[in-house]
Design an enzyme around this catalytic site. Structure first.
Site, PDB file in Angstrom:
ATOM      1  N   ASP A 181       0.889  -1.143   0.000  1.00 36.76           N
ATOM      2  CA  ASP A 181       0.000   0.000   0.000  1.00 36.76           C
ATOM      3  C   ASP A 181       0.943   1.212   0.000  1.00 36.76           C
ATOM      4  OD1 ASP A 181      -2.021   1.809   0.075  1.00 36.76           O
ATOM      5  OD2 ASP A 181      -3.176   0.769   1.602  1.00 36.76           O
TER       6      ASP A 181
HETATM    7  C1  BGC Z   1      -4.815   3.370  -0.047  1.00 40.27           C
HETATM    8  C2  BGC Z   1      -4.865   2.427  -1.236  1.00 40.27           C
HETATM    9  C3  BGC Z   1      -4.622   3.212  -2.490  1.00 40.27           C
HETATM   10  C4  BGC Z   1      -3.276   3.915  -2.384  1.00 40.27           C
HETATM   11  C5  BGC Z   1      -2.919   4.740  -3.591  1.00 40.27           C
HETATM   12  C6  BGC Z   1      -3.541   4.199  -0.021  1.00 40.27           C
HETATM   13  O1  BGC Z   1      -3.603   5.187   0.942  1.00 40.27           O
HETATM   14  O2  BGC Z   1      -4.915   2.624   1.145  1.00 40.27           O
HETATM   15  O3  BGC Z   1      -6.100   1.774  -1.284  1.00 40.27           O
HETATM   16  O4  BGC Z   1      -4.673   2.367  -3.595  1.00 40.27           O
HETATM   17  O5  BGC Z   1      -3.316   4.798  -1.273  1.00 40.27           O
HETATM   18  O6  BGC Z   1      -3.728   5.849  -3.675  1.00 40.27           O
END
Ligand code: BGC
Length: 732
Positions: free
Chosen positions: A264
């Site tokens: 993530d």
């Molecule tokens: C989120 C993800 C997301 C990523 C990119 C993170 O903060 O948890 O679900 O895909 O950011 O934006």
């Protein structure tokens, strides 16, 4: 032809043949993907390999320009393709060609109980990603709905692992049919946003296997997903994004996942663990816009220079790197190096139609006393529409799933086009500040004057339609934070009460991705659970309200009366949101309806509930035999009849429960469902085939799935509590 010319021709032919045969293996599309991967790998330098496995910008990796391996571009998901984000900050890039179709949130998709729509959804959103030149769509999310306060439940597919599994597989297949990777997230146990980057989840092996992992497993084994995103949180003391047990043993070992594990954004914490424990690609570390960014940030990633250094010194084996690069190359060959993939399309009418169909099929009619709905055209002269959600854009906000929708029809617009502008009177009633990720911004309007105006309108209206709920604002269905209370925000409960004092003919339409308390429920004749429906929101709602579409959505989660009636919340803070360090999943396998059923705590509206404008008669539930071996399929059937006056669809649900289990088992668990469309008066035979092995529980001692020889009861119903018939069989 003279001899010289002939020799020259022969020479040229030979050169062409040499050129043809010297096409590098990795560019030769007649070679297998694995051969091509091996060939690329053999041509890469150590530095080039390391460059492949970490970010070069907020949402891209570098590829290998020398060999013509393209950059890999990712975008959020899962409800549409997010607007372009700046190179290395979270700011919007400000492009003018990135407006998309906003599809309904995944809670809505789950509520359709219609896997065919999940495929259409995936294919369409994948086409939009492809058109926007994205190689990976960062979705779908399949974290299980454990508590009604989780800020991201709207992005997921509800509380039941079977429902989520059946819906996620076609979604992935649809996306990937475009040569765009789906990215299954957030692996695993990211069931709350409170303290999400640090919280350590303690959960039993059994709940892990039976509740929290099945949708991921289905996405990997059946959906053949090409990318999986590690979660921010910890599990048993280790960060999930480099977790030996979750990633190496289960995901890549047991499930044979051959794709890429990506962090993530900012979930890597250690080079050694990232190298050895299953992580393949690092994104989002320390590039948090203006505050932490430095020109060299991407080279300082755990899987960049620090990794290179440890590889050169021999502290970490080269094999760890090669495995990651191979996976990234496999992803490239499946996506941006596949010259045959289609070109995609953006914000087309076809996509709008799909979004509308999903929205229409997902809207759930919770309560409908005295046939309040449908409201036929011309029946009322003065329809009061009250509530901010009738006009607020709900495609913005909520965090990374935010969208720049090309169009978004509001409920107010939808109702005006159905009932005529002159019959619709709008009053905001309550308000909230603009959607901002953080912090919560105050509303500019005066709450009291809005309330007075709404009550005055309600007083002499023929009927009141209240549009409220949550709104993806900070702490109201938003990433990074959970809600802090179960009630409706912005004084909506009080407003509903005051409206009821002047007009009893009131329906409430809740727009949210979560359950909310409904203290006014006994006095309100009709309630609709709607979702963040995206571009076609108002059209879909209007058509359901007017009866052009017969509602057929079913709740993908239970709505408890009180927050304490939810399993996780009933054990106090250590079970949710945790003690600051750990969160203990004390309800164990009894999540959602499994808790309500087994503890005999009725939900206000149970899992699987949803009314229709027609009436369905359930015939007797029969099985093809009475005794089955463990490797057999149990075939169940029943006759379903539409006894009403309009066509409609019913999602018939089959649950199973074991009579004398040697371990605690829920009273019943969903094992099959089918959405059946019937014309008025029509009957259909509905059949299900359930493998007896699906009746297993996960045994923590032997670490195996076990089906016990016992009597099992199948429950057939219109919801988890509205059971029409049961039948028992023996498994030997
Ligand atoms: C989120 C993800 C997301 C990523 C990119 C993170 O903060 O948890 O679900 O895909 O950011 O934006």
């Amino acid at each position: 032809m003279n001899k010289f010319f002939f020799l020259l021709m022969m020479h040229c032919c030979a050169c062409i043949m040499v050129a043809q045969t010297s096409l590098p293996v990795y560019l030769d599309e007649t070679e297998s993907i694995e051969e091509r991967i091996g060939d690329i790998l053999s041509r890469m330098t150590l530095e080039e390999k390391v460059d492949m496995i970490h970010a070069q910008s907020k949402f891209s990796t570098k590829g290998c320009p020398r060999l013509g391996i393209p950059e890999l571009w990712m975008s959020d998901g899962p409800h549409g393709v997010r607007m372009e984000i700046a190179w290395d900050s979270w700011k919007h890039a400000g492009w003018t060609n990135d407006s998309c179709t906003a599809f309904p949130a995944l809670t809505c998709l789950a509520a359709t109980f219609n896997p065919e729509l999940a495929w259409k959804y995936g294919k369409a959103v994948g086409e939009e990603a492809r058109f926007r030149k994205k190689d990976v769509l960062l979705g779908p999310g399949v974290n299980i709905y454990r508590v009604p306060l989780n800020g991201r439940n709207f992005e997921y597919m509800g509380e039941d692992p079977y429902l989520a599994s059946r819906m996620v597989v076609p979604y992935i297949q649809g996306v990937q049919s475009n040569g765009v990777a789906a990215c299954l997230k957030h692996f695993a146990l990211n069931n709350q946003e409170s303290n999400r980057k640090q919280v350590n989840v303690e959960v039993s092996d059994r709940a892990l296997r039976e509740i929290y992992l099945p949708a991921f497993k289905a996405g990997v084994e059946e959906g053949k997903v090409w990318m999986v995103m590690g979660a921010y949180n910890k599990f048993r003391g280790k960060f999930c994004s480099h977790h030996e047990f979750l990633l190496q043993k289960i995901l890549k070992g047991e499930w044979q996942f051959d794709g890429v594990v990506v962090t993530d954004w900012g979930s890597a914490h250690d080079t050694r663990e990232a190298a050895l424990y299953g992580l393949d690609m690092e994104m989002g570390t320390g590039t948090d816009g203006l505050t932490k960014n430095t020109p060299l940030a991407y080279q300082d990633y755990y899987l960049a220079k620090p990794y290179l250094k440890m590889l050169r010194s021999g502290e970490l084996p080269l094999s760890s790197l090669d495995d990651k690069v191979k996976r990234v190359l496999r992803l490239c060959l499946r996506t941006n190096m596949d010259r045959r993939r289609p070109y995609g399309s953006l914000a087309t009418q076809e996509h709008a139609d799909i979004a509308c169909q999903i929205a229409e099929e997902g809207i759930v009619l919770l309560k409908n006393d005295n046939h309040f709905f449908p409201i036929k055209r011309g029946k009322y002269k003065k329809i009061a529409v009250i509530g901010q959600n009738a006009v607020r854009s709900l495609t913005v906000g909520g965090g990374s799933s935010e969208l720049k929708a090309k169009k978004e029809i509001s409920p107010l617009e939808g109702l005006m086009s159905i009932y005529g502008k002159k019959n619709i009177y709008f009053s905001m009633g309550y308000t909230s500040g603009p959607s901002k990720f953080h912090p919560q911004l105050p509303a500019v309007d005066k709450a009291d004057s809005l309330r007075y105006a709404a009550i005055a309108l309600a007083k002499d209206a023929d009927i009141v339609l209240f549009f409220g709920g949550l709104n993806k604002n900070y702490k109201q269905d938003c990433e990074g934070v959970d809600r802090t209370s179960y009630g409706l925000p912005y004084g909506q409960d009080q407003l509903i009460r005051e409206i009821l004092k002047v007009n009893k003919n009131v329906a409430v339409v809740l727009i949210s991705g979560n359950a909310v308390s409904m203290p006014w429920i006994d006095d309100i004749p009709a309630v609709v659970q709607s979702w963040y429906l995206g571009s076609e929101s108002g059209n879909a709602m209007g058509r359901v309200i007017a009866g052009d579409v017969n509602p057929s959505g079913k709740l993908p989660f239970s709505i408890p009366v009180r927050l304490e009636d939810n399993g996780a919340c009933s054990f106090g803070a250590s079970s949710y949101p945790g003690d600051g360090t750990n969160v203990y999943y004390k309800e164990d396998i009894l999540v959602g309806y499994r808790w309500h059923d087994t503890q005999k705590i009725p939900a206000l509206f149970p899992f699987g509930h949803g009314l229709s404008y027609t009436e369905f008669a359930y015939g007797e539930l029969k099985t093809d035999k009475k005794i089955y071996d463990k490797d057999e399929n149990i075939v169940l059937s029943l006759k379903l009849t539409n006894r009403g006056k309009c066509g409609g669809a019913e999602s018939v649900q089959i649950y199973a429960g074991q009579s004398h289990p040697s371990v605690l088992r829920p009273i019943k668990e969903l094992k099959a469902f089918k959405k059946v469309f019937l014309l008025p008066g029509e009957s259909k035979n509905v059949t299900f085939s359930i493998p007896a092995k699906e009746l297993a529980f996960y045994d923590e001692i032997s670490k195996m799935w076990i089906v016990e020889s016992d009597c099992f009861t199948f429950f057939c119903g219109a919801s988890s509590t509205d059971i029409h018939d049961t039948v028992s069989v023996n498994i030997r």
